[in-house]
Design a protein around this motif. Structure first.
Motif, PDB file in Angstrom:
ATOM      1  N   GLU A  32       0.816  -1.222   0.000  1.00 47.10           N
ATOM      2  CA  GLU A  32       0.000   0.000   0.000  1.00 47.10           C
ATOM      3  C   GLU A  32       0.846   1.267   0.000  1.00 47.10           C
ATOM      4  N   TRP A  33       2.136   1.147   0.303  1.00 43.52           N
ATOM      5  CA  TRP A  33       3.025   2.293   0.469  1.00 43.52           C
ATOM      6  C   TRP A  33       2.554   3.241   1.563  1.00 43.52           C
ATOM      7  N   GLN A  34       1.850   2.647   2.560  1.00 36.13           N
ATOM      8  CA  GLN A  34       1.596   3.323   3.823  1.00 36.13           C
ATOM      9  C   GLN A  34       1.880   2.287   4.904  1.00 36.13           C
ATOM     10  N   MET A  73       8.953   8.118   9.711  1.00 38.05           N
ATOM     11  CA  MET A  73       8.371   8.014   8.370  1.00 38.05           C
ATOM     12  C   MET A  73       9.510   7.804   7.371  1.00 38.05           C
ATOM     13  N   MET A  74       9.156   7.307   6.189  1.00 39.63           N
ATOM     14  CA  MET A  74      10.217   7.065   5.189  1.00 39.63           C
ATOM     15  C   MET A  74      10.487   8.317   4.341  1.00 39.63           C
ATOM     16  N   ASN A  75      10.480   9.494   4.983  1.00 41.54           N
ATOM     17  CA  ASN A  75      10.916  10.727   4.311  1.00 41.54           C
ATOM     18  C   ASN A  75      12.436  10.687   4.140  1.00 41.54           C
ATOM     19  N   VAL A  76      12.945  11.536   3.280  1.00 40.91           N
ATOM     20  CA  VAL A  76      14.408  11.623   3.158  1.00 40.91           C
ATOM     21  C   VAL A  76      15.014  12.067   4.496  1.00 40.91           C
ATOM     22  N   GLY A  77      14.259  12.821   5.288  1.00 36.14           N
ATOM     23  CA  GLY A  77      14.709  13.196   6.635  1.00 36.14           C
ATOM     24  C   GLY A  77      15.627  14.416   6.640  1.00 36.14           C
ATOM     25  N   LEU A  99      10.679  11.290  -8.125  1.00 36.91           N
ATOM     26  CA  LEU A  99      10.019   9.987  -8.219  1.00 36.91           C
ATOM     27  C   LEU A  99       9.813   9.486  -6.796  1.00 36.91           C
ATOM     28  N   GLY A 100       8.563   9.467  -6.333  1.00 37.41           N
ATOM     29  CA  GLY A 100       8.248   9.063  -4.954  1.00 37.41           C
ATOM     30  C   GLY A 100       7.929  10.258  -4.065  1.00 37.41           C
ATOM     31  N   THR A 101       6.647  10.609  -3.992  1.00 34.98           N
ATOM     32  CA  THR A 101       6.217  11.793  -3.230  1.00 34.98           C
ATOM     33  C   THR A 101       6.082  11.483  -1.747  1.00 34.98           C
ATOM     34  N   TYR A 102       5.461  10.326  -1.436  1.00 33.40           N
ATOM     35  CA  TYR A 102       5.037   9.934  -0.083  1.00 33.40           C
ATOM     36  C   TYR A 102       4.218  11.076   0.525  1.00 33.40           C
ATOM     37  N   CYS A 103       4.622  11.673   1.633  1.00 32.68           N
ATOM     38  CA  CYS A 103       3.811  12.725   2.255  1.00 32.68           C
ATOM     39  C   CYS A 103       4.292  14.129   1.891  1.00 32.68           C
ATOM     40  N   GLY A 104       5.194  14.201   0.933  1.00 32.99           N
ATOM     41  CA  GLY A 104       5.568  15.510   0.394  1.00 32.99           C
ATOM     42  C   GLY A 104       6.682  16.230   1.122  1.00 32.99           C
ATOM     43  N   TYR A 105       7.409  15.517   1.995  1.00 29.25           N
ATOM     44  CA  TYR A 105       8.455  16.177   2.785  1.00 29.25           C
ATOM     45  C   TYR A 105       9.629  16.659   1.922  1.00 29.25           C
ATOM     46  N   SER A 106      10.177  15.769   1.075  1.00 29.22           N
ATOM     47  CA  SER A 106      11.324  16.180   0.253  1.00 29.22           C
ATOM     48  C   SER A 106      10.914  17.294  -0.711  1.00 29.22           C
ATOM     49  N   ALA A 107       9.642  17.275  -1.158  1.00 31.94           N
ATOM     50  CA  ALA A 107       9.167  18.343  -2.046  1.00 31.94           C
ATOM     51  C   ALA A 107       9.115  19.676  -1.306  1.00 31.94           C
ATOM     52  N   ILE A 123       6.111  12.448  -8.783  1.00 31.01           N
ATOM     53  CA  ILE A 123       5.338  11.288  -9.245  1.00 31.01           C
ATOM     54  C   ILE A 123       5.095  10.332  -8.082  1.00 31.01           C
ATOM     55  N   GLU A 124       3.853   9.942  -7.897  1.00 32.14           N
ATOM     56  CA  GLU A 124       3.492   9.061  -6.779  1.00 32.14           C
ATOM     57  C   GLU A 124       2.372   8.138  -7.238  1.00 32.14           C
ATOM     58  N   PHE A 125       2.575   6.804  -7.099  1.00 32.59           N
ATOM     59  CA  PHE A 125       1.504   5.944  -7.592  1.00 32.59           C
ATOM     60  C   PHE A 125       0.424   5.641  -6.569  1.00 32.59           C
ATOM     61  N   ALA A 126       0.623   6.002  -5.307  1.00 30.97           N
ATOM     62  CA  ALA A 126      -0.448   5.817  -4.312  1.00 30.97           C
ATOM     63  C   ALA A 126      -1.228   7.128  -4.180  1.00 30.97           C
ATOM     64  N   ALA A 128      -3.569   8.029  -2.315  1.00 25.44           N
ATOM     65  CA  ALA A 128      -3.783   8.488  -0.927  1.00 25.44           C
ATOM     66  C   ALA A 128      -2.568   9.276  -0.443  1.00 25.44           C
ATOM     67  N   ASN A 129      -1.359   8.846  -0.825  1.00 28.52           N
ATOM     68  CA  ASN A 129      -0.163   9.593  -0.423  1.00 28.52           C
ATOM     69  C   ASN A 129      -0.126  10.961  -1.103  1.00 28.52           C
ATOM     70  N   ALA A 130      -0.464  10.989  -2.385  1.00 31.38           N
ATOM     71  CA  ALA A 130      -0.458  12.271  -3.110  1.00 31.38           C
ATOM     72  C   ALA A 130      -1.429  13.252  -2.448  1.00 31.38           C
ATOM     73  N   ILE A 179      15.384  10.803  -7.104  1.00 30.36           N
ATOM     74  CA  ILE A 179      14.840   9.445  -7.206  1.00 30.36           C
ATOM     75  C   ILE A 179      14.725   8.859  -5.809  1.00 30.36           C
ATOM     76  N   ASP A 180      13.500   8.526  -5.410  1.00 29.83           N
ATOM     77  CA  ASP A 180      13.276   8.082  -4.028  1.00 29.83           C
ATOM     78  C   ASP A 180      12.013   7.215  -3.958  1.00 29.83           C
ATOM     79  N   HIS A 181      11.896   6.244  -4.886  1.00 29.08           N
ATOM     80  CA  HIS A 181      10.672   5.424  -4.889  1.00 29.08           C
ATOM     81  C   HIS A 181      11.073   3.954  -4.785  1.00 29.08           C
ATOM     82  N   ASP A 182      10.494   3.096  -5.591  1.00 22.49           N
ATOM     83  CA  ASP A 182      10.802   1.664  -5.585  1.00 22.49           C
ATOM     84  C   ASP A 182      12.269   1.474  -6.016  1.00 22.49           C
ATOM     85  N   LYS A 183      13.084   0.876  -5.143  1.00 20.55           N
ATOM     86  CA  LYS A 183      14.525   0.813  -5.401  1.00 20.55           C
ATOM     87  C   LYS A 183      14.838   0.057  -6.698  1.00 20.55           C
TER      88      LYS A 183
HETATM   89  C1  LIG Z   1      10.563   6.656   0.251  1.00 21.52           C
HETATM   90  S1  LIG Z   1       8.985   7.223  -0.133  1.00 21.52           S
HETATM   91  C2  LIG Z   1       9.299   8.849  -0.775  1.00 21.52           C
HETATM   92  C3  LIG Z   1       9.717   9.834   0.275  1.00 21.52           C
HETATM   93  C4  LIG Z   1       9.728  11.260  -0.189  1.00 21.52           C
HETATM   94  N1  LIG Z   1      10.557  11.430  -1.362  1.00 21.52           N
HETATM   95  C5  LIG Z   1      10.257  12.152   0.916  1.00 21.52           C
HETATM   96  O1  LIG Z   1      11.465  12.154   1.136  1.00 21.52           O
HETATM   97  O2  LIG Z   1       9.455  12.818   1.573  1.00 21.52           O
HETATM   98  C6  LIG Z   1       8.594   6.299  -1.580  1.00 21.52           C
HETATM   99  C7  LIG Z   1       7.272   6.664  -2.243  1.00 21.52           C
HETATM  100  O3  LIG Z   1       7.346   6.197  -3.586  1.00 21.52           O
HETATM  101  C8  LIG Z   1       6.097   5.669  -3.985  1.00 21.52           C
HETATM  102  N2  LIG Z   1       6.393   4.720  -5.059  1.00 21.52           N
HETATM  103  C9  LIG Z   1       6.941   3.475  -4.929  1.00 21.52           C
HETATM  104  N3  LIG Z   1       7.148   2.935  -6.140  1.00 21.52           N
HETATM  105  C10 LIG Z   1       6.738   3.851  -7.044  1.00 21.52           C
HETATM  106  C11 LIG Z   1       6.738   3.884  -8.464  1.00 21.52           C
HETATM  107  N4  LIG Z   1       7.205   2.857  -9.195  1.00 21.52           N
HETATM  108  N5  LIG Z   1       6.248   4.989  -9.069  1.00 21.52           N
HETATM  109  C12 LIG Z   1       5.797   6.032  -8.336  1.00 21.52           C
HETATM  110  N6  LIG Z   1       5.781   6.065  -6.985  1.00 21.52           N
HETATM  111  C13 LIG Z   1       6.260   4.993  -6.357  1.00 21.52           C
HETATM  112  C14 LIG Z   1       5.531   5.055  -2.724  1.00 21.52           C
HETATM  113  O4  LIG Z   1       4.128   4.985  -2.793  1.00 21.52           O
HETATM  114  C15 LIG Z   1       6.049   6.001  -1.639  1.00 21.52           C
HETATM  115  O5  LIG Z   1       5.072   6.965  -1.332  1.00 21.52           O
END
Ligand SMILES: C[S@@+](CC[C@H](N)C(=O)[O-])C[C@H]1O[C@@H](n2cnc3c(N)ncnc32)[C@H](O)[C@@H]1O
Length: 258
Positions: A32-34, A73-77, A99-107, A123-126, A128-130, A179-183
């Motif tokens: 769910e990425w939450q 949380m999995m923010n960049v911190g 790539l990877g918004t989560y809760c918008g901290y890095s943005a 870009i965020e595929f969940a 609910a996170n966006a 880049i901070d989404h699916d490794k």
């Molecule tokens: C580590 S968190 C991002 C943290 C955010 N950058 C920050 O520092 O605040 C990863 C996010 O990437 C999203 N995600 C994972 N795989 C993805 C993909 N292939 N495309 C887009 N979003 C993806 C997840 O839903 C999650 O919200």
């Protein structure tokens, strides 16, 4: 136990309970990425209640406070966030992609240091996170500089087409990528951007979590292309909100096609 481990809201040198709770919730997280305990919604409520409206620095402070005192949380911190801030300040980009918004901290961090007139697409595929990120950005007063796009660069072209048709992405006009989404998607998604021709000589790409959870193929690619297509600085650092686990952030400058 938590108040002992997290005393003073400082980075603890050991694992915290809420980090372990996050690890236990890994299956839910990967699906769910939450985390699954409502901490993402709770974060947005916390920021809206504790940060001054329209003050991006105060929103960043409130997120870090929540992560130190309540739930990791999995923010960049804050520690790795400084590496991101410095890279953006140095690059002075006009168009940024995350790539990877989560809760918008890095943005939030990006919006704070971007030059006037710059814009970040995240870009965020969940969905609910966006939504959570948009609530926080609205409150922080950065919604006019940051756009969340629900999708994924690996969806067969839909999101990439949306970026070019609706958001003006075009040959050579992308200046910065975080880049901070699916490794496992780091390298294929970077290759998709290269295939579209959106990067230009001097575009900077920063990648989080290269050591933990780890993006070995991405790192090996950057090592193989060193001095040819890319020039990379590896920044040794720590996993967010603690000091026990080491992490690596890569900052790579695109040199163009050899
Ligand atoms: C580590 S968190 C991002 C943290 C955010 N950058 C920050 O520092 O605040 C990863 C996010 O990437 C999203 N995600 C994972 N795989 C993805 C993909 N292939 N495309 C887009 N979003 C993806 C997840 O839903 C999650 O919200």
């Amino acid at each position: 136990m938590r108040s002992l481990l997290e005393a003073g809201g400082k980075r603890a040198p050991f694992l915290r309970w809420s980090a372990l709770r996050m690890a236990f919730g890994m299956r839910h997280l990967m699906r769910e990425w939450q985390v699954g305990d409502g901490r993402e919604d709770a974060l947005a409520d916390y920021v809206l209640a504790h940060a001054c409206p329209g003050d991006v620095s105060d929103a960043i402070r409130a997120v870090d406070e929540f992560c130190y005192q309540r739930s990791v949380m999995m923010n960049v911190g804050d520690e790795k966030g400084l590496i991101l801030d410095t890279a953006i300040t140095r690059a002075q980009p006009s168009r940024l992609l995350e790539l990877g918004t989560y809760c918008g901290y890095s943005a939030l961090r990006a919006a704070r240091v971007m030059p006037p007139g710059a814009h970040l697409w995240s870009i965020e595929f969940a969905a609910a996170n966006a939504e959570i990120a948009r609530r926080i950005w609205d409150h922080a007063g950065v919604a006019d500089r940051v756009t969340a796009v629900v999708g994924s660069l690996g969806d067969g072209g839909t999101t990439l087409d949306c970026l070019s048709n609706d958001h003006g992405f075009a040959e050579g006009n992308l200046d910065f990528v975080f880049i901070d989404h699916d490794k496992a998607a780091y390298l294929p998604d970077l290759e998709s951007l290269l295939k579209r021709g959106w990067l230009h000589r001097g575009t900077v790409v920063v990648a989080d979590n290269v050591k933990i959870p780890g993006a070995p193929k991405y790192r090996a690619y950057m090592q193989a292309e060193e001095g040819r297509m890319w020039r990379t600085t590896e920044h040794p650092t720590h996993v967010e909100y603690q000091t026990l686990l080491k992490d690596l952030v890569l900052e790579s400058e695109y040199l163009g096609q050899p």
